[in-house]
Design a protein around this motif. Sequence first.
Motif, PDB file in Angstrom:
ATOM      1  N   LEU A 107      -4.432  -5.364  -5.158  1.00 32.78           N
ATOM      2  CA  LEU A 107      -4.024  -4.390  -6.190  1.00 32.78           C
ATOM      3  C   LEU A 107      -5.238  -3.841  -6.927  1.00 32.78           C
ATOM      4  O   LEU A 107      -5.328  -2.634  -7.188  1.00 32.78           O
ATOM      5  CB  LEU A 107      -3.059  -5.044  -7.181  1.00 32.78           C
ATOM      6  CG  LEU A 107      -1.599  -5.145  -6.753  1.00 32.78           C
ATOM      7  CD1 LEU A 107      -0.817  -5.977  -7.767  1.00 32.78           C
ATOM      8  CD2 LEU A 107      -0.977  -3.763  -6.607  1.00 32.78           C
ATOM      9  N   GLN A 108      -6.190  -4.709  -7.250  1.00 29.35           N
ATOM     10  CA  GLN A 108      -7.411  -4.270  -7.911  1.00 29.35           C
ATOM     11  C   GLN A 108      -8.193  -3.311  -7.031  1.00 29.35           C
ATOM     12  O   GLN A 108      -8.708  -2.290  -7.483  1.00 29.35           O
ATOM     13  CB  GLN A 108      -8.279  -5.475  -8.294  1.00 29.35           C
ATOM     14  CG  GLN A 108      -7.685  -6.357  -9.374  1.00 29.35           C
ATOM     15  CD  GLN A 108      -8.597  -7.515  -9.714  1.00 29.35           C
ATOM     16  OE1 GLN A 108      -9.310  -8.042  -8.847  1.00 29.35           O
ATOM     17  NE2 GLN A 108      -8.623  -7.897 -10.989  1.00 29.35           N
ATOM     18  N   LEU A 124       2.459   1.769  -3.469  1.00 30.01           N
ATOM     19  CA  LEU A 124       1.508   2.217  -4.484  1.00 30.01           C
ATOM     20  C   LEU A 124       1.077   3.660  -4.268  1.00 30.01           C
ATOM     21  O   LEU A 124       0.858   4.404  -5.229  1.00 30.01           O
ATOM     22  CB  LEU A 124       0.277   1.311  -4.478  1.00 30.01           C
ATOM     23  CG  LEU A 124       0.473  -0.112  -5.009  1.00 30.01           C
ATOM     24  CD1 LEU A 124      -0.778  -0.938  -4.746  1.00 30.01           C
ATOM     25  CD2 LEU A 124       0.800  -0.095  -6.497  1.00 30.01           C
ATOM     26  N   PHE A 163      -7.077  -1.445  -4.504  1.00 26.55           N
ATOM     27  CA  PHE A 163      -6.369  -0.184  -4.318  1.00 26.55           C
ATOM     28  C   PHE A 163      -6.512   0.707  -5.548  1.00 26.55           C
ATOM     29  O   PHE A 163      -6.638   1.939  -5.437  1.00 26.55           O
ATOM     30  CB  PHE A 163      -4.887  -0.433  -4.045  1.00 26.55           C
ATOM     31  CG  PHE A 163      -4.606  -1.110  -2.713  1.00 26.55           C
ATOM     32  CD1 PHE A 163      -5.490  -0.976  -1.651  1.00 26.55           C
ATOM     33  CD2 PHE A 163      -3.457  -1.852  -2.538  1.00 26.55           C
ATOM     34  CE1 PHE A 163      -5.231  -1.594  -0.427  1.00 26.55           C
ATOM     35  CE2 PHE A 163      -3.185  -2.479  -1.316  1.00 26.55           C
ATOM     36  CZ  PHE A 163      -4.082  -2.341  -0.263  1.00 26.55           C
ATOM     37  N   GLN A 164      -6.523   0.115  -6.734  1.00 28.75           N
ATOM     38  CA  GLN A 164      -6.633   0.893  -7.958  1.00 28.75           C
ATOM     39  C   GLN A 164      -8.041   1.437  -8.153  1.00 28.75           C
ATOM     40  O   GLN A 164      -8.237   2.481  -8.779  1.00 28.75           O
ATOM     41  CB  GLN A 164      -6.227   0.039  -9.152  1.00 28.75           C
ATOM     42  CG  GLN A 164      -4.732  -0.268  -9.200  1.00 28.75           C
ATOM     43  CD  GLN A 164      -4.376  -1.381 -10.145  1.00 28.75           C
ATOM     44  OE1 GLN A 164      -5.244  -2.015 -10.757  1.00 28.75           O
ATOM     45  NE2 GLN A 164      -3.083  -1.657 -10.260  1.00 28.75           N
ATOM     46  N   LEU A 165      -9.019   0.751  -7.571  1.00 26.12           N
ATOM     47  CA  LEU A 165     -10.407   1.213  -7.676  1.00 26.12           C
ATOM     48  C   LEU A 165     -10.722   2.330  -6.680  1.00 26.12           C
ATOM     49  O   LEU A 165     -11.655   3.091  -6.886  1.00 26.12           O
ATOM     50  CB  LEU A 165     -11.364   0.031  -7.428  1.00 26.12           C
ATOM     51  CG  LEU A 165     -11.417  -1.039  -8.520  1.00 26.12           C
ATOM     52  CD1 LEU A 165     -12.263  -2.231  -8.052  1.00 26.12           C
ATOM     53  CD2 LEU A 165     -11.971  -0.465  -9.820  1.00 26.12           C
ATOM     54  N   SER A 166      -9.947   2.384  -5.600  1.00 32.35           N
ATOM     55  CA  SER A 166     -10.270   3.362  -4.530  1.00 32.35           C
ATOM     56  C   SER A 166      -9.732   4.740  -4.866  1.00 32.35           C
ATOM     57  O   SER A 166      -8.963   4.922  -5.790  1.00 32.35           O
ATOM     58  CB  SER A 166      -9.671   2.870  -3.220  1.00 32.35           C
ATOM     59  OG  SER A 166      -8.261   2.760  -3.315  1.00 32.35           O
ATOM     60  N   TYR A 211       0.828  -1.210   0.000  1.00 27.34           N
ATOM     61  CA  TYR A 211       0.000   0.000   0.000  1.00 27.34           C
ATOM     62  C   TYR A 211       0.862   1.259   0.000  1.00 27.34           C
ATOM     63  O   TYR A 211       0.615   2.197  -0.772  1.00 27.34           O
ATOM     64  CB  TYR A 211      -0.933  -0.006   1.215  1.00 27.34           C
ATOM     65  CG  TYR A 211      -1.923   1.130   1.225  1.00 27.34           C
ATOM     66  CD1 TYR A 211      -3.076   1.060   0.454  1.00 27.34           C
ATOM     67  CD2 TYR A 211      -1.701   2.272   1.988  1.00 27.34           C
ATOM     68  CE1 TYR A 211      -4.001   2.107   0.435  1.00 27.34           C
ATOM     69  CE2 TYR A 211      -2.607   3.324   1.982  1.00 27.34           C
ATOM     70  CZ  TYR A 211      -3.751   3.237   1.200  1.00 27.34           C
ATOM     71  OH  TYR A 211      -4.655   4.279   1.175  1.00 27.34           O
TER      72      TYR A 211
END
Length: 213
Positions: free
Chosen positions: A207-208, A69, A210-213, A66
């Motif tokens: 990962l999915q 990223l 985190f990328q959506l948030s 986290y």
Amino acid sequence: MITTPQLKTETWLNGSWEDYLKTLETLPDEKGKGYYYDHQYRIEMSPLGNNHASDHSLLNYIIHLYATLMGIELNGKDNCTFRKAQFREAQPDLAFYIGDNANIIPWGTTIINLDQYPAPNLVIEIANFSLADDLGKKRLLYEDLGVEEYWVVDVKEAEITAFNIQKQGSYRLNISQVLPNLELDLLRKALQKSRDTSHSQVGAWLLQQFQLS
């Protein structure tokens, strides 16, 4: 034949700072960790088995992922000793210095002297058999040490209880303050997924998210 008294572990014992240090000297290298608070000390022995080790590894991985990223400066400590001599000591499962404090502990430091350096921003205890103590007396210890945020992972229930610490008091959290916008519910779901799948698959799912948030 002279016998050595059996060391009492997994419980708080009355004793002075000197008693505590003498007890630490009797422990085999890398085979135990200690806590000292309010004229009492506690020794916990390792290894603690697959369940504890797996959640320990996963939480460490998630937090580093986290931070990477999100571009958060972070430095993790695994089973490190934090000492305020004569008064308090802790060896949490995981600890993190974050943001401006990320690189504040010089390379080569052994025991981190809290009279010289700040306490870590985030401390995590992985509770397999020590849940009541981690939520109780250890929480008071970390309040007094000046930790900003404290998490307790309940291995048996795949649960995380998080606290924000202010003015020697602690308050429940749903979203981390030291790792901005990180939802604790997402970590609970990751723990639950890890019961049936590998850490790498959990990481791909995260990962999915985190990328959506």
